[in-house]
Enzyme design. Structure first.
Site, PDB file in Angstrom:
ATOM      1  N   ARG A  56       0.813  -1.224   0.000  1.00  9.72           N
ATOM      2  CA  ARG A  56       0.000   0.000   0.000  1.00  9.72           C
ATOM      3  C   ARG A  56       0.844   1.271   0.000  1.00  9.72           C
ATOM      4  NH1 ARG A  56      -2.845  -4.096   2.119  1.00  9.72           N
ATOM      5  NH2 ARG A  56      -0.781  -4.618   2.859  1.00  9.72           N
ATOM      6  N   THR A  57       1.797   1.359   0.935  1.00 14.02           N
ATOM      7  CA  THR A  57       2.540   2.617   1.102  1.00 14.02           C
ATOM      8  C   THR A  57       3.344   2.939  -0.148  1.00 14.02           C
ATOM      9  OG1 THR A  57       2.707   2.099   3.440  1.00 14.02           O
ATOM     10  CG2 THR A  57       4.161   3.824   2.633  1.00 14.02           C
ATOM     11  N   LYS A  84      25.328  -5.589  -2.326  1.00 15.03           N
ATOM     12  CA  LYS A  84      26.783  -5.690  -2.516  1.00 15.03           C
ATOM     13  C   LYS A  84      27.538  -5.079  -1.350  1.00 15.03           C
ATOM     14  CE  LYS A  84      26.213  -5.342  -7.520  1.00 15.03           C
ATOM     15  NZ  LYS A  84      26.457  -4.504  -8.691  1.00 15.03           N
ATOM     16  N   ARG A 106      11.664   3.632   3.458  1.00 10.62           N
ATOM     17  CA  ARG A 106      11.234   2.703   4.523  1.00 10.62           C
ATOM     18  C   ARG A 106      12.434   1.863   4.915  1.00 10.62           C
ATOM     19  NH1 ARG A 106       5.953  -1.052   4.374  1.00 10.62           N
ATOM     20  NH2 ARG A 106       5.117   0.925   5.111  1.00 10.62           N
ATOM     21  N   HIS A 134       5.260   5.735  11.489  1.00  9.48           N
ATOM     22  CA  HIS A 134       4.769   5.596  10.106  1.00  9.48           C
ATOM     23  C   HIS A 134       3.818   6.780   9.913  1.00  9.48           C
ATOM     24  CE1 HIS A 134       3.481   4.067   6.392  1.00  9.48           C
ATOM     25  NE2 HIS A 134       3.172   2.819   6.713  1.00  9.48           N
TER      26      HIS A 134
HETATM   27  N1  ASP Z   1       1.774  -1.734   6.762  1.00 12.14           N
HETATM   28  C1  ASP Z   1       2.006  -1.328   8.124  1.00 12.14           C
HETATM   29  C2  ASP Z   1       3.468  -1.019   8.367  1.00 12.14           C
HETATM   30  O1  ASP Z   1       4.242  -0.987   7.432  1.00 12.14           O
HETATM   31  C3  ASP Z   1       1.453  -2.295   9.118  1.00 12.14           C
HETATM   32  C4  ASP Z   1       2.028  -3.689   9.061  1.00 12.14           C
HETATM   33  O2  ASP Z   1       2.939  -3.987   8.300  1.00 12.14           O
HETATM   34  O3  ASP Z   1       1.514  -4.509   9.837  1.00 12.14           O
HETATM   35  O4  ASP Z   1       3.847  -0.780   9.493  1.00 12.14           O
END
Ligand code: ASP
Length: 317
Positions: A56-57, A84, A106, A134
Site C-alpha cells: 500500500r505505502t 553488494k 522505509r 509511520h
Molecule cells: N503496513 C504497516 C506497516 O508498514 C502495518 C504492518 O505492516 O503490519 O507498518
C-alpha cells in the site's frame, strides 16, 4: 514542512497536521475522476527507496507523486547495491548526488531516516522506520476517521494487536492524543508495553478485547509483526484469534456507528474475521484510498510549499 521532510508525527503540531489533512481533503475527490494528473510537481523527481516490503505505502506514494506530475524512481533493497555491501549512508549519498527533490524511504531500523536527515540536504519522507513511526499512515487514518466522524476530539479509539512492534500504533498515539481522542491499547500482555500508559491520561491499556471495544468509536486492528520478533514465540493463528481476533459479536459492545480499521496487510482468521473485514462499517479500503490523497498533500506541501495554493479545482472527468 517545506524542504524539511516528514520524519514523524511526534514533532508536528496539531496545526501542521491539520494543514496536511485540509490539503488531503482537497485531493480526495480527485481519486474518483478520470484525467487525474496535475502538474503541481512537474519537473520534480522523487526517489522511493524501500528496504522493507510494502504494498500500500509504496504504491500509493508512487501514484500520489505521479498524479502531481512528478517523475518517480522506485528502488527496493533487493536488486540495489545494498546487496553488494554498500552502507545506508553511502547509498543515500549516491542517490542524493542525483539531485532528487525528495527521498521517500522505509527501513527496518528505527531512526534510520532521522539519522540520514542529519547528513543529507534532500528532504526525507519516512514511509515507516522499524517499530518507531509511520507518519503518513497515521495521517491517512485520521482522514479516514474524519470521513465518518465530525471530529477526533472525544473519540474512543481501541488499538488492538501487536502494539509493541507497531510503528502504526505509535504514530496514531501521537496524532490522536494531539487532537484530544482517547486511546485504549489491547493485546497479549507481552505485546502491550506498560510505558504507554504514562504517555497521557487519555491512554490506557487492557488485555481484554471486550473491555477495549466497549463504547469504542473506532476499532483499529493490527497485525502480529512476525518479522520483528521470534516467530516461534508467537501463538498459532487459531490461538491468537480466539483471544484477540475481531469477530462480529465483539462489535455489539462498540458504539453502533463504530468503524473498523486496519493498516494492512490483513491476516484473516488471525487478527480479524472475514465477516468483519468485509463488513459494511469496515473502513479498510477507505484507508487505502485516502493513502493517495494524504501522500499527495504531504508531497505538495513539502515541495510546492504551504503558501502555494492548491491547483484550481481538479480537472473534470
Ligand atoms: N503496513 C504497516 C506497516 O508498514 C502495518 C504492518 O505492516 O503490519 O507498518
Amino acid at each position: 514542512m517545506r524542504g524539511k521532510g516528514l520524519l514523524g508525527i511526534e514533532p508536528l503540531t496539531a496545526e501542521e497536521i491539520q494543514k496536511i489533512l485540509d490539503r488531503a481533503r482537497f485531493y480526495q475527490p480527485l481519486q474518483a475522476r478520470t484525467g487525474r494528473k496535475l502538474d503541481t510537481l512537474r519537473g520534480r523527481t522523487i526517489i522511493h527507496l524501500f528496504y522493507e516490503s510494502s504494498t500500500r505505502t509504496r504504491t500509493s506514494f508512487e501514484i500520489a507523486a505521479k498524479r502531481l506530475g512528478a517523475d518517480t524512481v522506485t528502488l527496493s533493497a533487493k536488486g540495489s547495491s545494498v546487496d553488494k555491501g554498500e552502507s545506508l549512508l553511502d547509498t543515500l549519498n549516491t542517490l542524493a548526488a542525483m539531485r532528487p527533490d525528495a527521498i521517500v524511504m522505509r527501513h527496518s531500523a528505527s531512526g534510520a531516516p532521522h539519522f540520514l536527515a542529519r547528513y543529507l540536504e534532500t528532504p526525507i519522507l519516512n514511509a515507516g522506520d522499524g517499530t518507531h513511526e509511520h507518519p503518513t499512515q497515521a495521517l491517512l487514518d485520521a482522514l479516514t476517521i474524519l470521513d465518518h466522524k465530525p471530529s477526533l476530539a472525544g473519540l474512543r479509539v481501541a488499538i488492538i494487536g501487536d502494539i509493541a512492534h507497531s510503528r502504526v500504533a505509535r504514530s496514531n498515539l501521537h496524532l490522536l492524543t494531539k487532537f484530544g481522542a482517547s486511546v485504549v491499547f489491547c493485546g497479549p500482555p507481552p505485546l502491550v508495553p506498560r510505558e504507554l500508559e504514562c504517555f497521557s491520561p487519555n491512554v490506557t491499556r487492557t488485555f481484554r478485547m471486550e473491555e477495549a471495544i466497549t463504547d469504542a468509536d473506532v476499532i483499529m486492528m493490527l497485525r502480529v509483526q512476525f518479522e520483528r520478533q521470534n516467530p516461534h514465540r508467537v501463538p498459532s493463528a487459531s490461538e491468537y484469534f480466539r483471544f484477540y481476533g475481531l469477530r462480529l459479536e465483539h462489535l455489539r459492545a462498540a458504539r453502533p456507528d463504530a468503524i473498523v480499521m486496519h493498516p494492512g496487510p490483513i491476516n484473516r482468521g488471525r487478527e480479524i474475521s472475514s465477516e468483519v473485514a468485509d463488513f459494511p462499517r469496515s473502513a479498510i479500503l477507505n484507508q487505502v484510498e485516502n493513502g493517495i490523497a494524504v501522500r499527495m498533500a504531504v508531497l505538495d506541501l513539502l515541495l510546492a510549499g504551504e503558501s502555494a495554493k492548491p491547483p484550481e479545482r481538479p480537472p473534470a472527468s
